[in-house]
Enzyme design. Structure first.
Site, PDB file in Angstrom:
ATOM      1  N   GLY A  94       2.596   2.347  10.754  1.00 16.73           N
ATOM      2  CA  GLY A  94       3.573   3.428  10.605  1.00 16.73           C
ATOM      3  C   GLY A  94       4.319   3.781  11.887  1.00 16.73           C
ATOM      4  O   GLY A  94       4.980   4.807  11.953  1.00 16.73           O
ATOM      5  N   ASN A 109       0.853  -1.187   0.000  1.00 12.56           N
ATOM      6  CA  ASN A 109       0.000   0.000   0.000  1.00 12.56           C
ATOM      7  C   ASN A 109       0.894   1.244   0.000  1.00 12.56           C
ATOM      8  O   ASN A 109       1.474   1.582   1.021  1.00 12.56           O
ATOM      9  CB  ASN A 109      -0.890  -0.050   1.258  1.00 12.56           C
ATOM     10  CG  ASN A 109      -1.706   1.215   1.448  1.00 12.56           C
ATOM     11  OD1 ASN A 109      -1.797   2.051   0.557  1.00 12.56           O
ATOM     12  ND2 ASN A 109      -2.308   1.334   2.626  1.00 12.56           N
ATOM     13  N   GLU A 112      -5.313  -4.881  10.713  1.00  8.23           N
ATOM     14  CA  GLU A 112      -4.282  -3.861  10.909  1.00  8.23           C
ATOM     15  C   GLU A 112      -4.564  -3.085  12.188  1.00  8.23           C
ATOM     16  O   GLU A 112      -5.384  -2.147  12.175  1.00  8.23           O
ATOM     17  CB  GLU A 112      -4.268  -2.887   9.730  1.00  8.23           C
ATOM     18  CG  GLU A 112      -3.970  -3.527   8.397  1.00  8.23           C
ATOM     19  CD  GLU A 112      -3.446  -2.500   7.401  1.00  8.23           C
ATOM     20  OE1 GLU A 112      -2.308  -2.654   6.943  1.00  8.23           O
ATOM     21  OE2 GLU A 112      -4.168  -1.532   7.107  1.00  8.23           O
ATOM     22  N   GLU A 122      -6.914   4.651   7.884  1.00  7.09           N
ATOM     23  CA  GLU A 122      -6.709   6.066   7.545  1.00  7.09           C
ATOM     24  C   GLU A 122      -7.943   6.652   6.858  1.00  7.09           C
ATOM     25  O   GLU A 122      -8.130   7.869   6.846  1.00  7.09           O
ATOM     26  CB  GLU A 122      -5.434   6.217   6.696  1.00  7.09           C
ATOM     27  CG  GLU A 122      -4.188   6.031   7.561  1.00  7.09           C
ATOM     28  CD  GLU A 122      -2.954   5.545   6.822  1.00  7.09           C
ATOM     29  OE1 GLU A 122      -2.905   5.602   5.588  1.00  7.09           O
ATOM     30  OE2 GLU A 122      -2.022   5.082   7.519  1.00  7.09           O
ATOM     31  N   SER A 180       3.420  -2.010  10.321  1.00  9.70           N
ATOM     32  CA  SER A 180       4.867  -2.062  10.560  1.00  9.70           C
ATOM     33  C   SER A 180       5.511  -3.386  10.160  1.00  9.70           C
ATOM     34  O   SER A 180       6.464  -3.850  10.792  1.00  9.70           O
ATOM     35  CB  SER A 180       5.181  -1.732  12.028  1.00  9.70           C
ATOM     36  OG  SER A 180       4.818  -0.389  12.323  1.00  9.70           O
ATOM     37  N   LYS A 188       0.009   4.271  -0.277  1.00 15.51           N
ATOM     38  CA  LYS A 188      -0.652   5.450   0.301  1.00 15.51           C
ATOM     39  C   LYS A 188      -0.434   6.655  -0.629  1.00 15.51           C
ATOM     40  O   LYS A 188      -0.329   6.461  -1.846  1.00 15.51           O
ATOM     41  CB  LYS A 188      -0.146   5.689   1.725  1.00 15.51           C
ATOM     42  CG  LYS A 188      -0.263   4.425   2.579  1.00 15.51           C
ATOM     43  CD  LYS A 188      -0.063   4.641   4.045  1.00 15.51           C
ATOM     44  CE  LYS A 188      -0.227   3.316   4.768  1.00 15.51           C
ATOM     45  NZ  LYS A 188      -0.118   3.453   6.226  1.00 15.51           N
ATOM     46  N   HIS A 205      -9.542   1.040   5.031  1.00 19.10           N
ATOM     47  CA  HIS A 205      -8.269   1.248   5.733  1.00 19.10           C
ATOM     48  C   HIS A 205      -8.502   2.213   6.896  1.00 19.10           C
ATOM     49  O   HIS A 205      -9.321   3.130   6.796  1.00 19.10           O
ATOM     50  CB  HIS A 205      -7.239   1.824   4.752  1.00 19.10           C
ATOM     51  CG  HIS A 205      -5.856   1.859   5.323  1.00 19.10           C
ATOM     52  ND1 HIS A 205      -5.459   2.818   6.224  1.00 19.10           N
ATOM     53  CD2 HIS A 205      -4.796   1.033   5.163  1.00 19.10           C
ATOM     54  CE1 HIS A 205      -4.204   2.578   6.582  1.00 19.10           C
ATOM     55  NE2 HIS A 205      -3.782   1.494   5.948  1.00 19.10           N
TER      56      HIS A 205
END
Ligand code: PGA
Length: 253
Positions: A177, A14, A171, A102, A216, A16, A100
């Site tokens: 991250g 991904n 996730e 985010e 991560s 992003k 996701h």
């Protein structure tokens, strides 16, 4: 027994909101790496929408799938700035990431919206990866399993997904991250709980759906994570931007 053992793990990158035209060289390097040393895994890259079409030309004929990072549920219309599943497919995508954290966190996407986007993906012939994951507060409160199994039930359009290829990505929000990952035991517990729900909802098909871990993942921890029971692949963010790291993760599968 799960059929996972007979299915190639899915290594999904991904990107992003990263990557200009120069980053197509990374996709070229992934294609070259796969060509030289075919991995046991299935690879997929999810670049920003602006690169999908050009990357589809770079990856033509290569065993590396291409996908979008989100889509709108509607086919077309007055939705300034949005991209439909049909548009992703038209640009050369075969897959799409949905829900996701985010998007859930940054845009208030609900389980119901993720469900309708998943239906849209199927309508356009895209293979969806549906993401779920608990926050740190929810984990600290001992609610991780309850939260992710609830998200899973709410986010999957069960009737529409019957007989269709799709996967689920677990996730933990606090692992994305941050360089922090759950313990292997926590990953296994989460994936087992998700497997239970998938089998309950889909029967035999649910036993074979791939459950990816994300958050991560890097070349150092990938082999351990991929060795956990019910981990059918990984969804990689930061470490997917460099072809060498992405290929090293694929080689760990
Ligand atoms: P990360 O991102 O690998 O950079 O933690 C994973 C993701 O958000 O899919």
């Amino acid at each position: 027994m799960s059929k996972l053992t007979t299915v190639r793990p899915l290594i999904a990158g991904n990107w992003k909101m990263n990557g200009l035209a120069a980053a197509l060289d990374e996709a070229r390097a992934v294609a070259a790496g796969v060509d030289n040393n075919p991995p046991a895994a299935r690879l997929a890259i999810f670049p920003p929408d602006t690169l999908i079409h050009r990357m589809s030309e770079v990856l033509a004929g290569q065993p590396v799938a291409l996908g979008g990072q989100d889509c709108r549920a509607e086919v077309s219309g007055a939705y300034t700035g949005d991209t439909s599943a049909e548009m992703l497919a038209d640009a050369g995508a075969a897959m799409v990431i949905l829900g996701h954290s985010e998007r859930r966190g940054g845009y208030g996407e609900t389980d119901a919206l993720v469900r309708s986007k998943t239906e849209a993906a199927l309508r356009a012939g895209l293979e969806p990866i549906v993401c779920i994951g608990e926050s740190l507060e929810q984990r600290d409160a001992g609610k991780a399993i309850e939260v992710i199994t609830g998200q899973l039930r709410g986010s999957l359009p069960v009737e529409a997904l019957k007989g269709e290829a799709f996967s689920v990505a677990y996730e933990p929000v606090w692992a994305i991250g941050t360089g922090r990952t759950p313990t292997m035991a926590d990953i296994e517990a989460a994936h087992e709980a998700l497997r239970g729900v998938l089998v309950e909802l889909f029967g035999e098909q649910g036993a074979a759906v791939q459950i990816l871990y994300g958050g991560s993942v890097n070349p150092k921890n990938a082999a351990d994570i991929l060795a956990q029971k019910e981990v059918g692949g990984v969804l990689v963010g930061g470490a997917s931007l460099k072809a060498a790291d992405f290929l090293a993760i694929a080689a760990a599968a």
